[in-house]
Design a protein around this motif. Structure first.
Motif, mmCIF file in Angstrom:
data_model
loop_
_atom_site.group_PDB
_atom_site.id
_atom_site.type_symbol
_atom_site.label_atom_id
_atom_site.label_comp_id
_atom_site.label_asym_id
_atom_site.label_seq_id
_atom_site.Cartn_x
_atom_site.Cartn_y
_atom_site.Cartn_z
ATOM 1 N N UNK A 95 0.803 -1.222 0.000
ATOM 2 C CA UNK A 95 0.000 0.000 0.000
ATOM 3 C C UNK A 95 0.838 1.274 0.000
ATOM 4 N N UNK A 96 2.141 1.148 0.146
ATOM 5 C CA UNK A 96 2.982 2.332 0.137
ATOM 6 C C UNK A 96 2.765 3.238 1.330
ATOM 7 N N UNK A 97 2.657 2.664 2.517
ATOM 8 C CA UNK A 97 2.389 3.471 3.707
ATOM 9 C C UNK A 97 3.652 4.032 4.356
ATOM 10 N N UNK A 98 4.802 3.459 4.073
ATOM 11 C CA UNK A 98 6.033 3.950 4.690
ATOM 12 C C UNK A 98 6.404 5.314 4.129
ATOM 13 N N UNK A 99 6.831 6.212 4.999
ATOM 14 C CA UNK A 99 7.235 7.570 4.615
ATOM 15 C C UNK A 99 8.598 7.874 5.223
ATOM 16 N N UNK A 100 9.633 7.197 4.789
ATOM 17 C CA UNK A 100 10.956 7.369 5.412
ATOM 18 C C UNK A 100 11.548 8.740 5.145
ATOM 19 N N UNK A 101 12.306 9.216 6.101
ATOM 20 C CA UNK A 101 13.112 10.408 5.924
ATOM 21 C C UNK A 101 14.518 9.982 5.506
ATOM 22 N N UNK A 102 15.224 10.872 4.839
ATOM 23 C CA UNK A 102 16.564 10.543 4.352
ATOM 24 C C UNK A 102 17.501 10.156 5.492
ATOM 25 N N UNK A 103 17.255 10.696 6.686
ATOM 26 C CA UNK A 103 18.142 10.439 7.819
ATOM 27 C C UNK A 103 17.865 9.100 8.498
ATOM 28 N N UNK A 104 16.735 8.473 8.189
ATOM 29 C CA UNK A 104 16.375 7.209 8.818
ATOM 30 C C UNK A 104 17.061 6.049 8.094
ATOM 31 N N UNK A 105 17.523 5.076 8.872
ATOM 32 C CA UNK A 105 18.257 3.934 8.327
ATOM 33 C C UNK A 105 19.441 4.384 7.468
ATOM 34 N N UNK A 106 20.155 5.393 7.933
ATOM 35 C CA UNK A 106 21.247 5.964 7.136
ATOM 36 C C UNK A 106 22.368 4.959 6.880
ATOM 37 N N UNK A 107 22.532 3.996 7.781
ATOM 38 C CA UNK A 107 23.615 3.021 7.616
ATOM 39 C C UNK A 107 23.233 1.866 6.706
ATOM 40 N N UNK A 108 21.976 1.805 6.293
ATOM 41 C CA UNK A 108 21.498 0.765 5.399
ATOM 42 C C UNK A 108 20.678 1.417 4.292
ATOM 43 N N UNK A 109 20.523 0.724 3.184
ATOM 44 C CA UNK A 109 19.777 1.282 2.062
ATOM 45 C C UNK A 109 18.384 0.660 2.026
ATOM 46 N N UNK A 110 17.372 1.513 2.155
ATOM 47 C CA UNK A 110 15.991 1.051 2.205
ATOM 48 C C UNK A 110 15.457 0.788 0.801
#
Length: 239
Positions: A95-110
């Motif tokens: 459903x495309x509910x995730x709204x990540x910010x660029x700073x989130x999970x910075x050590x991994x690629x989402x």
């Protein structure tokens, strides 16, 4: 070819997945056991990333509490940002509910796996955050298609499936799990309805469990009484 998928879990003796419900072992705090064994076992596989469902990934990145309505499925192009040497964090989010910010999970690629019905605004927000996304058909359930595209784009040969029971069940019924790696803690949950390693939806006759046997690869008793079992999935031929 899609990447190899290893379902890596830590459970109670009865296969339940909520450590907050577990009692300590005779000589160790349960959280100490989890910290001591889960990630080191995962690291031993040298996987290119990990896979979870949207609910689990929402513990790490932001999500839309009131998602936009899905539209009509339309042809879509996968979008792959540069991962560099980062491992992949893959979320199944039709459903495309995730709204990540660029700073989130910075050590991994989402990387987000979507249905072809998500609004264009959703894609714009993912692009803005530098997130990769790949489409899994009109309803987001063509997971093998999505995994193959991810494997080709990032050159990964192995991924760890670390979802909840529902996500694992979806992969299991689709025949996409190649191996199970299960760390069994010396504790018992016992409550009916608590999520298990695989919670597949559907009637018993609909599930292919009888066609997917397991072959023991290794068993090891770890410190604190944790038992680590690895099983290869052996798919029976169907006539």
């Amino acid at each position: 070819m899609r990447p190899q998928i290893i379902c890596h879990m830590i459970t109670s003796l009865d296969g339940r997945l909520l450590p907050s419900r577990w009692s300590d072992s005779a000589d160790r705090n349960i959280w100490d056991l989890i910290e001591a064994h889960y990630e080191p076992a995962a690291d031993s596989f040298n996987a290119g990333g990990w896979i979870v469902g949207r609910k689990t990934m929402a513990e790490y990145v932001s999500q839309e509490e009131h998602p936009e309505l899905l539209g009509t499925a339309m042809p879509r192009d996968n979008a792959f940002a540069v991962a560099g040497d980062r491992s992949l964090a893959i979320a199944i989010d039709p459903q495309g509910r995730l709204r990540p910010e660029a700073s989130e999970l910075a050590d991994e690629h989402l990387v987000v796996v979507l249905s072809e019905r998500v609004p264009n605004a959703t894609l714009a927000k993912l692009n803005q955050a530098g997130v990769s996304y790949v489409f899994a058909g009109p309803e987001g359930d063509r997971l093998e298609q999505a995994l193959t595209a991810i494997g080709e784009a990032f050159g990964v040969e192995r991924l760890l499936l670390e979802g909840g029971g529902t996500t694992n069940g979806t992969f299991w019924t689709a025949g996409l799990i190649d191996e199970f790696s299960v760390l069994i803690c010396p504790t018992l949950d016992g409550l009916k309805g608590v999520p298990g390693i695989v919670d597949a939806a559907g009637a018993p006759d609909d599930l292919p469990g009888a066609g997917q046997g397991l072959r023991l690869l290794s068993s090891e008793v770890l410190d604190g009484g944790v038992v680590w079992l690895r099983h290869e999935v052996v798919r029976a031929s169907r006539h």
